[in-house]
Motif scaffolding. Structure first.
Motif, PDB file in Angstrom:
ATOM      1  N   ASN A  30     -11.826   3.265   9.471  1.00 37.30           N
ATOM      2  CA  ASN A  30     -11.730   2.932  10.894  1.00 37.30           C
ATOM      3  C   ASN A  30     -10.439   3.445  11.501  1.00 37.30           C
ATOM      4  OD1 ASN A  30     -10.091   1.141   9.517  1.00 37.30           O
ATOM      5  ND2 ASN A  30     -10.307  -0.458  11.048  1.00 37.30           N
ATOM      6  N   ASN A  31      -9.655   4.147  10.709  1.00 34.63           N
ATOM      7  CA  ASN A  31      -8.344   4.566  11.166  1.00 34.63           C
ATOM      8  C   ASN A  31      -7.970   5.809  10.363  1.00 34.63           C
ATOM      9  OD1 ASN A  31      -5.876   4.527  12.427  1.00 34.63           O
ATOM     10  ND2 ASN A  31      -5.238   2.551  11.613  1.00 34.63           N
ATOM     11  N   GLN A  33      -4.893   9.083  10.410  1.00 33.53           N
ATOM     12  CA  GLN A  33      -3.775   9.776  11.020  1.00 33.53           C
ATOM     13  C   GLN A  33      -3.414  10.998  10.197  1.00 33.53           C
ATOM     14  OE1 GLN A  33      -1.220   6.028  11.927  1.00 33.53           O
ATOM     15  NE2 GLN A  33      -0.206   7.635  13.089  1.00 33.53           N
ATOM     16  N   PHE A  35      -0.054  13.354   9.379  1.00 30.61           N
ATOM     17  CA  PHE A  35       1.402  13.327   9.420  1.00 30.61           C
ATOM     18  C   PHE A  35       1.957  14.639   8.879  1.00 30.61           C
ATOM     19  CE2 PHE A  35       2.055   8.850  10.320  1.00 30.61           C
ATOM     20  CZ  PHE A  35       0.943   8.219   9.770  1.00 30.61           C
ATOM     21  N   LEU A  43       8.091  10.940   8.009  1.00 32.25           N
ATOM     22  CA  LEU A  43       6.685  11.175   8.330  1.00 32.25           C
ATOM     23  C   LEU A  43       6.538  11.187   9.844  1.00 32.25           C
ATOM     24  CD1 LEU A  43       4.846   8.876   5.787  1.00 32.25           C
ATOM     25  CD2 LEU A  43       4.579  11.334   5.969  1.00 32.25           C
ATOM     26  N   TYR A  48      -3.376  10.523  15.793  1.00 28.83           N
ATOM     27  CA  TYR A  48      -4.149   9.353  15.438  1.00 28.83           C
ATOM     28  C   TYR A  48      -5.578   9.703  15.843  1.00 28.83           C
ATOM     29  CZ  TYR A  48      -6.344   4.805  15.764  1.00 28.83           C
ATOM     30  OH  TYR A  48      -7.210   3.761  15.619  1.00 28.83           O
ATOM     31  N   PHE A  86       0.109  15.294   5.380  1.00 28.62           N
ATOM     32  CA  PHE A  86      -0.704  14.229   4.800  1.00 28.62           C
ATOM     33  C   PHE A  86      -1.715  13.728   5.821  1.00 28.62           C
ATOM     34  CE2 PHE A  86       1.264  13.348   0.794  1.00 28.62           C
ATOM     35  CZ  PHE A  86       2.626  13.570   0.940  1.00 28.62           C
ATOM     36  N   GLU A  90      -7.493   4.290   6.741  1.00 29.44           N
ATOM     37  CA  GLU A  90      -7.515   2.836   6.579  1.00 29.44           C
ATOM     38  C   GLU A  90      -8.969   2.381   6.614  1.00 29.44           C
ATOM     39  OE1 GLU A  90      -6.330  -0.043   9.822  1.00 29.44           O
ATOM     40  OE2 GLU A  90      -4.630  -0.309   8.442  1.00 29.44           O
ATOM     41  N   THR A  94      -9.122  -3.824   5.903  1.00 29.49           N
ATOM     42  CA  THR A  94      -7.879  -3.725   5.124  1.00 29.49           C
ATOM     43  C   THR A  94      -6.736  -3.453   6.088  1.00 29.49           C
ATOM     44  OG1 THR A  94      -7.892  -1.331   4.734  1.00 29.49           O
ATOM     45  CG2 THR A  94      -9.221  -2.704   3.248  1.00 29.49           C
ATOM     46  N   TYR A  95      -5.546  -3.569   5.609  1.00 26.79           N
ATOM     47  CA  TYR A  95      -4.379  -3.367   6.461  1.00 26.79           C
ATOM     48  C   TYR A  95      -3.412  -2.401   5.803  1.00 26.79           C
ATOM     49  CZ  TYR A  95      -6.340  -7.590   8.482  1.00 26.79           C
ATOM     50  OH  TYR A  95      -7.178  -8.507   9.036  1.00 26.79           O
ATOM     51  N   LYS A  96      -3.970  -1.364   5.180  1.00 30.32           N
ATOM     52  CA  LYS A  96      -3.117  -0.426   4.493  1.00 30.32           C
ATOM     53  C   LYS A  96      -3.682   0.979   4.601  1.00 30.32           C
ATOM     54  CE  LYS A  96      -5.398  -1.082   0.032  1.00 30.32           C
ATOM     55  NZ  LYS A  96      -5.196  -1.471  -1.391  1.00 30.32           N
ATOM     56  N   TYR A  97      -2.767   1.931   4.645  1.00 31.32           N
ATOM     57  CA  TYR A  97      -3.155   3.323   4.603  1.00 31.32           C
ATOM     58  C   TYR A  97      -3.260   3.782   3.154  1.00 31.32           C
ATOM     59  CZ  TYR A  97      -3.016   5.125   9.414  1.00 31.32           C
ATOM     60  OH  TYR A  97      -3.287   5.423  10.714  1.00 31.32           O
ATOM     61  N   PHE A  99      -3.064   7.328   1.405  1.00 36.74           N
ATOM     62  CA  PHE A  99      -2.664   8.686   1.736  1.00 36.74           C
ATOM     63  C   PHE A  99      -3.417   9.691   0.873  1.00 36.74           C
ATOM     64  CE2 PHE A  99       0.938   8.752   4.677  1.00 36.74           C
ATOM     65  CZ  PHE A  99       1.136   7.396   4.834  1.00 36.74           C
ATOM     66  N   GLY A 100      -3.669  10.840   1.465  1.00 37.24           N
ATOM     67  CA  GLY A 100      -4.266  11.930   0.723  1.00 37.24           C
ATOM     68  C   GLY A 100      -3.263  12.583  -0.198  1.00 37.24           C
TER      69      GLY A 100
ATOM     70  N   TYR B  35       6.052   1.113   2.221  1.00 35.13           N
ATOM     71  CA  TYR B  35       5.458   2.070   1.306  1.00 35.13           C
ATOM     72  C   TYR B  35       6.536   2.621   0.376  1.00 35.13           C
ATOM     73  CZ  TYR B  35       1.262   2.212   4.219  1.00 35.13           C
ATOM     74  OH  TYR B  35       0.111   1.872   4.903  1.00 35.13           O
ATOM     75  N   PRO B  43       2.842   8.564  -0.213  1.00 38.92           N
ATOM     76  CA  PRO B  43       3.281   7.159  -0.129  1.00 38.92           C
ATOM     77  C   PRO B  43       2.230   6.196  -0.675  1.00 38.92           C
ATOM     78  CG  PRO B  43       3.720   8.333   1.928  1.00 38.92           C
ATOM     79  CD  PRO B  43       2.839   9.220   1.104  1.00 38.92           C
ATOM     80  N   PHE B  45       1.148   2.060  -0.722  1.00 39.02           N
ATOM     81  CA  PHE B  45       1.309   0.817   0.029  1.00 39.02           C
ATOM     82  C   PHE B  45       1.872  -0.286  -0.850  1.00 39.02           C
ATOM     83  CE2 PHE B  45       0.297  -2.229   3.260  1.00 39.02           C
ATOM     84  CZ  PHE B  45      -0.229  -3.334   2.610  1.00 39.02           C
ATOM     85  N   GLN B  48       2.179  -5.614   3.658  1.00 30.94           N
ATOM     86  CA  GLN B  48       2.262  -5.664   5.119  1.00 30.94           C
ATOM     87  C   GLN B  48       2.576  -7.084   5.556  1.00 30.94           C
ATOM     88  OE1 GLN B  48      -1.127  -5.599   8.248  1.00 30.94           O
ATOM     89  NE2 GLN B  48      -0.426  -3.473   8.180  1.00 30.94           N
ATOM     90  N   GLN B  56      -1.200  -8.490   3.392  1.00 31.22           N
ATOM     91  CA  GLN B  56      -1.883  -7.771   2.332  1.00 31.22           C
ATOM     92  C   GLN B  56      -0.837  -7.184   1.398  1.00 31.22           C
ATOM     93  OE1 GLN B  56      -5.254  -5.549   3.400  1.00 31.22           O
ATOM     94  NE2 GLN B  56      -5.593  -4.825   1.322  1.00 31.22           N
ATOM     95  N   THR B  97      -3.363  -4.890  14.143  1.00 30.10           N
ATOM     96  CA  THR B  97      -3.917  -4.343  12.908  1.00 30.10           C
ATOM     97  C   THR B  97      -3.576  -2.876  12.730  1.00 30.10           C
ATOM     98  OG1 THR B  97      -5.964  -3.617  13.959  1.00 30.10           O
ATOM     99  CG2 THR B  97      -5.903  -5.873  13.128  1.00 30.10           C
ATOM    100  N   TYR B 103       0.021   3.944  13.045  1.00 30.78           N
ATOM    101  CA  TYR B 103       1.298   3.462  12.537  1.00 30.78           C
ATOM    102  C   TYR B 103       2.412   4.457  12.842  1.00 30.78           C
ATOM    103  CZ  TYR B 103      -1.555   0.183   9.832  1.00 30.78           C
ATOM    104  OH  TYR B 103      -2.442  -0.794   9.463  1.00 30.78           O
ATOM    105  N   PHE B 105       6.156   5.574  11.457  1.00 32.62           N
ATOM    106  CA  PHE B 105       6.998   5.472  10.261  1.00 32.62           C
ATOM    107  C   PHE B 105       8.460   5.724  10.589  1.00 32.62           C
ATOM    108  CE2 PHE B 105       4.366   5.068   6.426  1.00 32.62           C
ATOM    109  CZ  PHE B 105       3.093   5.172   6.981  1.00 32.62           C
TER     110      PHE B 105
END
Lengths: 109, 114
Positions: A30-31, A33, A35, A43, A48, A86, A90, A94-97, A99-100, B35, B43, B45, B48, B56, B97, B103, B105
């Motif tokens: 759902n998210n 980005q 960088f 970064l 977005y 990168f 997300e 969840t509340y975390k990215y 990364f590739g 991160y 990076p 995680f 948060q 999380q 959220t 985000y 950084f």
């Protein structure tokens, strides 16, 4: 967990060339980005873009969420474009990215 | 409009020591994420914070802990440092959220454990 793969892993270009970087992800997101990480580690947010197409100067990006990929286009590359690119995604709920794997770009003068 | 501010920029610690890293979020942001980026990697995680609570957590041991203050700033604490904790630590802030605008950084704190 979700897998995020970027290609190519490394890219060397002559100044003025164009390039396309790809980000594939294995599950719905759902998210998203893009960088650029500069040599000092910062970064820098480029886009977005959880879906659709955006353009900012020489850069543009497209995400096709239903097919689980995103593309970053760099036109007329400059030496200052060098660094690591990168994508980060997300997942819903969840509340975390995640990364590739990154694409390391070097632009030669 | 200030972006995300992290301090210090560089730090050298001895194995077994404890360290505290600090982050001030971008104006208007209320959520802070941390991160860890090892050399040559993307990076990873850590956790948060939102409304002063850990919302999380990633796959990091309890030696890594954090705090968020009423002004939304945050600290990352690492106890009993190991050589493998040497990395760039990045703070990211967002509104709610993060699903609406993404985000932002900071420039990171480069921690070296010797």
């Amino acid at each position: 967990g979700i897998q995020v793969e970027q290609s190519p892993p490394d890219l060397i270009l002559q100044e003025g060339a164009n390039s396309t970087l790809r980000c594939n992800f294995s599950d719905s997101v759902n998210n998203l980005q893009w960088f650029h990480q500069n040599p000092w580690g910062q970064l820098i947010n480029l886009f977005y873009i959880p879906s659709g197409t955006k353009q900012n100067g020489r850069l543009s990006a497209t995400t096709v969420a239903t097919e689980r990929y995103s593309l970053l286009y760099i036109s007329s590359s400059q030496t200052t474009d060098s660094g690591v690119y990168f994508c980060a995604v997300e997942r819903p709920g969840t509340y975390k990215y995640i990364f590739g794997t990154g694409t390391r770009l070097k632009v030669l003068a | 409009d200030a972006g995300v501010t992290q301090s210090p920029t560089h730090l050298i610690k001895t194995r077994g020591q404890q360290v505290t890293l600090r982050c001030s979020p971008k104006s208007g942001h209320d959520t802070v994420s941390w991160y860890q980026q090892a050399l040559g990697q993307g990076p990873q995680f850590i956790f948060q914070y939102y409304e002063e609570e850990e919302r999380q957590r990633g796959n990091f041991p309890d030696r890594f802990s954090g705090h968020q203050f009423p002004n939304y700033s945050s600290e990352l604490n690492v106890n009993a440092l190991l050589l493998g904790d040497s990395a760039l630590y990045l703070c990211a802030s967002s509104s709610g959220t993060g699903a609406l605008y993404g985000y932002t950084f900071g420039s990171g704190t480069r921690l070296t454990v010797v």
